[in-house]
Motif scaffolding. Structure first.
Motif, PDB file in Angstrom:
ATOM      1  N   LYS A 139      78.382  23.334  41.305  1.00  0.00           N
ATOM      2  CA  LYS A 139      79.467  22.689  40.566  1.00  0.00           C
ATOM      3  C   LYS A 139      78.888  21.778  39.496  1.00  0.00           C
ATOM      4  O   LYS A 139      77.917  21.059  39.746  1.00  0.00           O
ATOM      5  CB  LYS A 139      80.362  21.884  41.505  1.00  0.00           C
ATOM      6  CG  LYS A 139      81.103  22.761  42.488  1.00  0.00           C
ATOM      7  CD  LYS A 139      82.035  21.951  43.340  1.00  0.00           C
ATOM      8  CE  LYS A 139      82.818  22.861  44.276  1.00  0.00           C
ATOM      9  NZ  LYS A 139      83.773  22.102  45.073  1.00  0.00           N
ATOM     10  N   ASN A 140      79.508  21.812  38.329  1.00  0.00           N
ATOM     11  CA  ASN A 140      79.059  20.944  37.242  1.00  0.00           C
ATOM     12  C   ASN A 140      79.571  19.518  37.460  1.00  0.00           C
ATOM     13  O   ASN A 140      80.233  19.238  38.454  1.00  0.00           O
ATOM     14  CB  ASN A 140      79.470  21.511  35.878  1.00  0.00           C
ATOM     15  CG  ASN A 140      80.971  21.586  35.703  1.00  0.00           C
ATOM     16  OD1 ASN A 140      81.735  20.904  36.360  1.00  0.00           O
ATOM     17  ND2 ASN A 140      81.391  22.457  34.795  1.00  0.00           N
ATOM     18  N   SER A 141      79.274  18.640  36.523  1.00  0.00           N
ATOM     19  CA  SER A 141      79.664  17.231  36.690  1.00  0.00           C
ATOM     20  C   SER A 141      81.173  17.029  36.658  1.00  0.00           C
ATOM     21  O   SER A 141      81.667  15.992  37.085  1.00  0.00           O
ATOM     22  CB  SER A 141      78.998  16.369  35.622  1.00  0.00           C
ATOM     23  OG  SER A 141      79.372  16.806  34.341  1.00  0.00           O
ATOM     24  N   SER A 142      81.920  18.024  36.186  1.00  0.00           N
ATOM     25  CA  SER A 142      83.382  17.958  36.209  1.00  0.00           C
ATOM     26  C   SER A 142      83.957  18.549  37.490  1.00  0.00           C
ATOM     27  O   SER A 142      85.156  18.773  37.602  1.00  0.00           O
ATOM     28  CB  SER A 142      83.955  18.707  35.003  1.00  0.00           C
ATOM     29  OG  SER A 142      83.495  18.139  33.817  1.00  0.00           O
ATOM     30  N   ASN A 143      83.067  18.856  38.447  1.00  0.00           N
ATOM     31  CA  ASN A 143      83.425  19.436  39.734  1.00  0.00           C
ATOM     32  C   ASN A 143      84.029  20.835  39.621  1.00  0.00           C
ATOM     33  O   ASN A 143      84.800  21.261  40.474  1.00  0.00           O
ATOM     34  CB  ASN A 143      84.354  18.506  40.520  1.00  0.00           C
ATOM     35  CG  ASN A 143      84.247  18.737  42.012  1.00  0.00           C
ATOM     36  OD1 ASN A 143      83.184  19.091  42.515  1.00  0.00           O
ATOM     37  ND2 ASN A 143      85.340  18.549  42.722  1.00  0.00           N
ATOM     38  N   GLU A 144      83.674  21.549  38.567  1.00  0.00           N
ATOM     39  CA  GLU A 144      84.109  22.938  38.386  1.00  0.00           C
ATOM     40  C   GLU A 144      83.008  23.867  38.894  1.00  0.00           C
ATOM     41  O   GLU A 144      81.833  23.650  38.589  1.00  0.00           O
ATOM     42  CB  GLU A 144      84.362  23.235  36.905  1.00  0.00           C
ATOM     43  CG  GLU A 144      85.414  22.356  36.281  1.00  0.00           C
ATOM     44  CD  GLU A 144      85.412  22.452  34.760  1.00  0.00           C
ATOM     45  OE1 GLU A 144      86.494  22.290  34.196  1.00  0.00           O
ATOM     46  OE2 GLU A 144      84.349  22.676  34.154  1.00  0.00           O
ATOM     47  N   GLU A 194      74.655  20.508  38.619  1.00  0.00           N
ATOM     48  CA  GLU A 194      74.606  19.428  37.636  1.00  0.00           C
ATOM     49  C   GLU A 194      73.647  19.774  36.496  1.00  0.00           C
ATOM     50  O   GLU A 194      73.941  19.503  35.332  1.00  0.00           O
ATOM     51  CB  GLU A 194      74.148  18.126  38.313  1.00  0.00           C
ATOM     52  CG  GLU A 194      75.146  17.582  39.300  1.00  0.00           C
ATOM     53  CD  GLU A 194      76.288  16.834  38.637  1.00  0.00           C
ATOM     54  OE1 GLU A 194      76.069  16.174  37.625  1.00  0.00           O
ATOM     55  OE2 GLU A 194      77.414  16.938  39.163  1.00  0.00           O
ATOM     56  N   PHE A 208      75.033  22.237  33.861  1.00  0.00           N
ATOM     57  CA  PHE A 208      75.918  21.614  32.884  1.00  0.00           C
ATOM     58  C   PHE A 208      75.092  20.878  31.831  1.00  0.00           C
ATOM     59  O   PHE A 208      75.426  20.891  30.647  1.00  0.00           O
ATOM     60  CB  PHE A 208      76.860  20.638  33.586  1.00  0.00           C
ATOM     61  CG  PHE A 208      77.870  20.034  32.665  1.00  0.00           C
ATOM     62  CD1 PHE A 208      78.906  20.790  32.154  1.00  0.00           C
ATOM     63  CD2 PHE A 208      77.765  18.706  32.301  1.00  0.00           C
ATOM     64  CE1 PHE A 208      79.848  20.236  31.303  1.00  0.00           C
ATOM     65  CE2 PHE A 208      78.702  18.133  31.450  1.00  0.00           C
ATOM     66  CZ  PHE A 208      79.742  18.903  30.940  1.00  0.00           C
TER      67      PHE A 208
END
Length: 121
Positions: A79-84, A116, A119
């Protein structure tokens, strides 16, 4: 069973904090887990593409993913920092009961860091 996973994760997390290039980091992760943890027989890191397709970004063995030979399999979202969710890390073992809770938490930490980094790159 988890000491080997912890030791491999130290090398991987060191590379994460050194901000290594993503392709190198992904390959190092897959190779390090497979080579240093006796009960991990294959690692694959996939990224999601459009239309729900996944692309294999790195693997401990590109030609053989053990899909039909594995008795144990864990999947961890990246998941990226936007929680996607941007991808998935798959860990396979030929052993039926190979992983313990500490393995799971250590591998989750690695997957989180890779997400992380994906991203950031």
């Amino acid at each position: 069973m988890s000491i080997a996973t912890d030791i491999a994760s130290l090398k991987i997390m060191s590379d994460v904090y050194k901000r290594k290039e993503l392709p190198e980091l992904l390959q190092t992760t897959a190779t390090s887990l497979e080579e240093n943890v006796p009960y991990i027989d294959w690692v694959g890191i996939y990224f999601f593409e459009r239309e729900g397709k996944m692309t294999l970004a790195a693997a401990s063995d590109i030609e053989e993913d053990l899909a039909w030979e594995a008795n144990g399999e864990l999947k961890f979202p990246l998941k990226n920092s936007s929680n996607e969710a941007v991808g998935i890390m798959v860990v396979r073992s030929r052993e039926a009961i190979a992983f313990d809770v500490t393995d799971v938490s250590t591998l989750e930490t690695i997957a989180h860091a890779l997400g992380e980094m994906s991203f950031a790159n």
